[in-house]
Write an enzyme that holds these catalytic residues in place. Structure first.
Site, PDB file in Angstrom:
ATOM      1  N   GLY A  64       0.896  -1.127  -0.159  1.00  0.00           N
ATOM      2  CA  GLY A  64       0.050  -0.087   0.031  1.00  0.00           C
ATOM      3  C   GLY A  64       0.901   1.205   0.076  1.00  0.00           C
ATOM      4  N   GLU A 100       4.917  -6.816   0.896  1.00  0.00           N
ATOM      5  CA  GLU A 100       5.233  -7.304  -0.376  1.00  0.00           C
ATOM      6  C   GLU A 100       4.608  -6.175  -1.300  1.00  0.00           C
ATOM      7  OE1 GLU A 100       2.561 -10.319   0.524  1.00  0.00           O
ATOM      8  OE2 GLU A 100       0.650  -9.208   0.398  1.00  0.00           O
ATOM      9  N   PRO A 101       5.570  -5.057  -1.553  1.00  0.00           N
ATOM     10  CA  PRO A 101       5.133  -3.980  -2.398  1.00  0.00           C
ATOM     11  C   PRO A 101       5.291  -4.484  -4.001  1.00  0.00           C
ATOM     12  CG  PRO A 101       7.282  -3.647  -1.224  1.00  0.00           C
ATOM     13  CD  PRO A 101       6.834  -5.004  -1.049  1.00  0.00           C
ATOM     14  N   GLY A 102       4.673  -3.727  -4.809  1.00  0.00           N
ATOM     15  CA  GLY A 102       4.848  -4.005  -6.158  1.00  0.00           C
ATOM     16  C   GLY A 102       4.869  -2.369  -6.550  1.00  0.00           C
ATOM     17  N   ARG A 141      -4.457   1.931 -17.078  1.00  0.00           N
ATOM     18  CA  ARG A 141      -4.687   2.484 -15.783  1.00  0.00           C
ATOM     19  C   ARG A 141      -5.677   3.906 -15.778  1.00  0.00           C
ATOM     20  NH1 ARG A 141      -1.353   3.958 -12.500  1.00  0.00           N
ATOM     21  NH2 ARG A 141      -2.279   3.031 -10.575  1.00  0.00           N
ATOM     22  N   CYS A 194     -10.705   1.746 -30.870  1.00  0.00           N
ATOM     23  CA  CYS A 194     -12.073   2.077 -31.220  1.00  0.00           C
ATOM     24  C   CYS A 194     -13.124   2.200 -30.170  1.00  0.00           C
ATOM     25  CB  CYS A 194     -12.757   1.343 -32.575  1.00  0.00           C
ATOM     26  SG  CYS A 194     -11.570   1.444 -33.840  1.00  0.00           S
ATOM     27  N   TYR A 211       1.652  -2.194 -13.031  1.00  0.00           N
ATOM     28  CA  TYR A 211       0.461  -2.478 -13.473  1.00  0.00           C
ATOM     29  C   TYR A 211       0.027  -1.741 -14.933  1.00  0.00           C
ATOM     30  CZ  TYR A 211       0.008  -3.837  -8.764  1.00  0.00           C
ATOM     31  OH  TYR A 211       0.290  -4.377  -7.375  1.00  0.00           O
TER      32      TYR A 211
HETATM   33  C1  LIG Z   1      -1.136  -6.443  -5.358  1.00  0.00           C
HETATM   34  C2  LIG Z   1      -0.929  -7.067  -4.059  1.00  0.00           C
HETATM   35  C3  LIG Z   1       0.363  -6.382  -3.601  1.00  0.00           C
HETATM   36  C4  LIG Z   1       0.939  -5.266  -4.143  1.00  0.00           C
HETATM   37  O1  LIG Z   1       0.399  -4.015  -4.061  1.00  0.00           O
HETATM   38  P1  LIG Z   1       1.091  -2.618  -4.482  1.00  0.00           P
HETATM   39  O2  LIG Z   1       0.243  -1.600  -4.261  1.00  0.00           O
HETATM   40  O3  LIG Z   1       1.435  -2.652  -5.906  1.00  0.00           O
HETATM   41  O4  LIG Z   1       2.277  -2.152  -3.536  1.00  0.00           O
HETATM   42  C5  LIG Z   1       0.724  -6.925  -2.404  1.00  0.00           C
HETATM   43  N1  LIG Z   1       0.125  -7.979  -1.715  1.00  0.00           N
HETATM   44  C6  LIG Z   1      -0.893  -8.494  -2.347  1.00  0.00           C
HETATM   45  C7  LIG Z   1      -1.675  -9.793  -1.569  1.00  0.00           C
HETATM   46  C8  LIG Z   1      -1.449  -8.071  -3.481  1.00  0.00           C
HETATM   47  O5  LIG Z   1      -2.513  -8.586  -4.186  1.00  0.00           O
END
Ligand SMILES: *Cc1c(COP(=O)(O)O)cnc(C)c1O
Length: 411
Positions: free
Chosen positions: A218, A259-261, A298, A328, A356
């Site tokens: 988050g 667990e950041p993305g 997005r 289109c 994403y």
């Molecule tokens: C998508 C997801 C994340 C990553 O969230 P970000 O907002 O990209 O940091 C972490 N944990 C879980 C379980 C997710 O589904």
């Protein structure tokens, strides 16, 4: 990366193309780990779904990261990238028991967020330790107040169901080795996050065999000037203190996991497109690029903002443009943006295109998905080829209507 480096990539690999800067990914990873220096055992599990190219995963592997996966395919991708099963956590939602069993069979840490599945899994495999995903029902309100929400969220096991969960654990004799939360909302106010973490600690106290606590993600990154960014350094200090206090009272040095993305890859990515046409209508000047929501959804899907820069004419006079795609459907990337004067064939760069973006790309309008390039050690490395017509057609099965028998069937 500089404008001229980006232009060089567009020149060499064509457009549209995604470019990722390995240096930015590395510095974000280091920033996060440094913020939690005071914690003895820290584990960062990169969320694969944000950007799942195997070369990106390999880069995270060299940094010492683990990975967070949400499908058995992501698990297999992680294994193919060289991660060991114990470096992988499987955090799916709404998948079948058999998919969870496949992951467990591979030796991956599983995370269950559903009481029914937990009971079935625990009954069949009491010896496989399981992490549980808790929903603390805390989210940041629009004005950064603490509000209790997400009561109807599909994610996680409600804290109100902990007594039921404990009965399942007792009856099945399974082991809960981790406890997890991921609210999915941006952390705008650190105190809200700390409040949720208090709830997680309280819940953790009810489980005696924990090895780790996973605080999900988050972390918010800025998408435009003036955006609030999660103050990672402050969060690191405050949460580390609380975590260390908790470990003391719990009587065990647990691992703190994240667990950041988005935080790790968003800002590292740039999406390069070429302007097909500039279209002046009575009210608007449209810049029409060789892409659409098939490549970057997005803005249309979430209303997200991506800064758009004309890297071909960075010193040109600023004018207002609405940047749209060639799909289109209405596919507006940005409305009435102030951009340096755009001419046809200019290259427009979309910022924050690491998370994403490619991973949500599709073949809509039978278009090819773009190439991906990793900028590493001052060199461009192609990490995914642009698709070709063969990719569009290869899994399609043609019915032979000229065949006599088939013809009769059609009648
Ligand atoms: C998508 C997801 C994340 C990553 O969230 P970000 O907002 O990209 O940091 C972490 N944990 C879980 C379980 C997710 O589904």
């Amino acid at each position: 990366m500089t404008n001229s480096q980006l232009l060089q990539v567009a020149e060499e690999f064509g457009s549209p193309v995604y470019v990722y800067d390995s240096e930015k990914i590395t510095s974000q990873y280091n920033r996060l780990t440094n913020a939690f220096n005071d914690v003895k055992h820290l584990k960062i599990n990169y969320a694969v779904k944000a950007l799942s190219n195997i070369s990106i995963l390999k880069l995270f592997n060299t940094l010492g990261s683990g990975i967070d996966t949400v499908s058995i395919q992501e698990v297999n991708l992680g294994l193919a990238a060289g991660f060991k099963p114990e470096q992988i956590i499987f955090t799916p939602n709404g998948v079948s028991l058999s998919e969870i069993e496949q992951a467990a069979q591979l030796g991956v840490q599983i995370n269950i967020d559903n009481l029914s599945i937990l009971e079935q899994f625990g009954t069949k495999h009491p010896n496989v330790p399981v992490c549980i995903r808790i929903n603390p029902h805390v989210m940041a309100g629009g004005n950064a107040n603490i509000s209790v929400g997400h009561i109807d969220s599909k994610f996680g096991i409600s804290i109100h169901q902990i007594p039921h969960l404990l009965r399942i654990v007792e009856n099945t004799k399974m082991t809960i080795n981790g406890i997890h939360m991921h609210t999915g909302s941006d952390i705008l106010d650190i105190d809200v996050f700390l409040y949720a973490s208090e709830i997680l600690f309280e819940t953790a106290n009810q489980f005696k065999n924990l090895d780790f606590i996973d605080f999900g993600s988050g972390f918010k990154v800025p998408y435009k000037t003036g955006d609030i960014e999660t103050n990672i350094e402050e969060l690191g200090k405050k949460l580390s203190t609380k975590f260390n206090e908790f470990c003391k009272s719990y009587g065990k040095e647990l691992t703190l996991a994240f667990e950041p993305g988005k935080f790790l890859v968003s800002e590292a990515g740039t999406f390069l497109t070429k302007v097909n046409a500039v279209k002046q209508t009575t009210s608007t000047v449209f810049a029409q690029v060789d892409s659409g929501f098939n490549h970057l959804i997005r803005p249309m899907f979430y209303g997200s903002h991506h800064d758009i820069i004309n890297i071909s004419n960075p010193k040109g006079r600023e004018r207002f443009y609405t940047v749209v795609g060639y799909i289109c459907e209405t596919d507006t990337f940005g409305n009435n943006r102030r951009i340096n004067e755009i001419n046809e064939n200019d290259v427009l760069a979309f910022k924050n295109a690491g998370a994403y973006c490619f991973s949500m790309a599709s073949n809509y309008n039978s278009r090819y998905r773009p190439a991906e390039v990793l900028w590493h050690n001052k060199k461009a490395h192609l990490i995914r080829k642009r698709e070709t017509f063969d990719d569009i057609i290869k899994n399609q099965v043609e019915v032979n209507f000229s065949n006599k028998k088939e013809k009769e069937l059609v009648k």
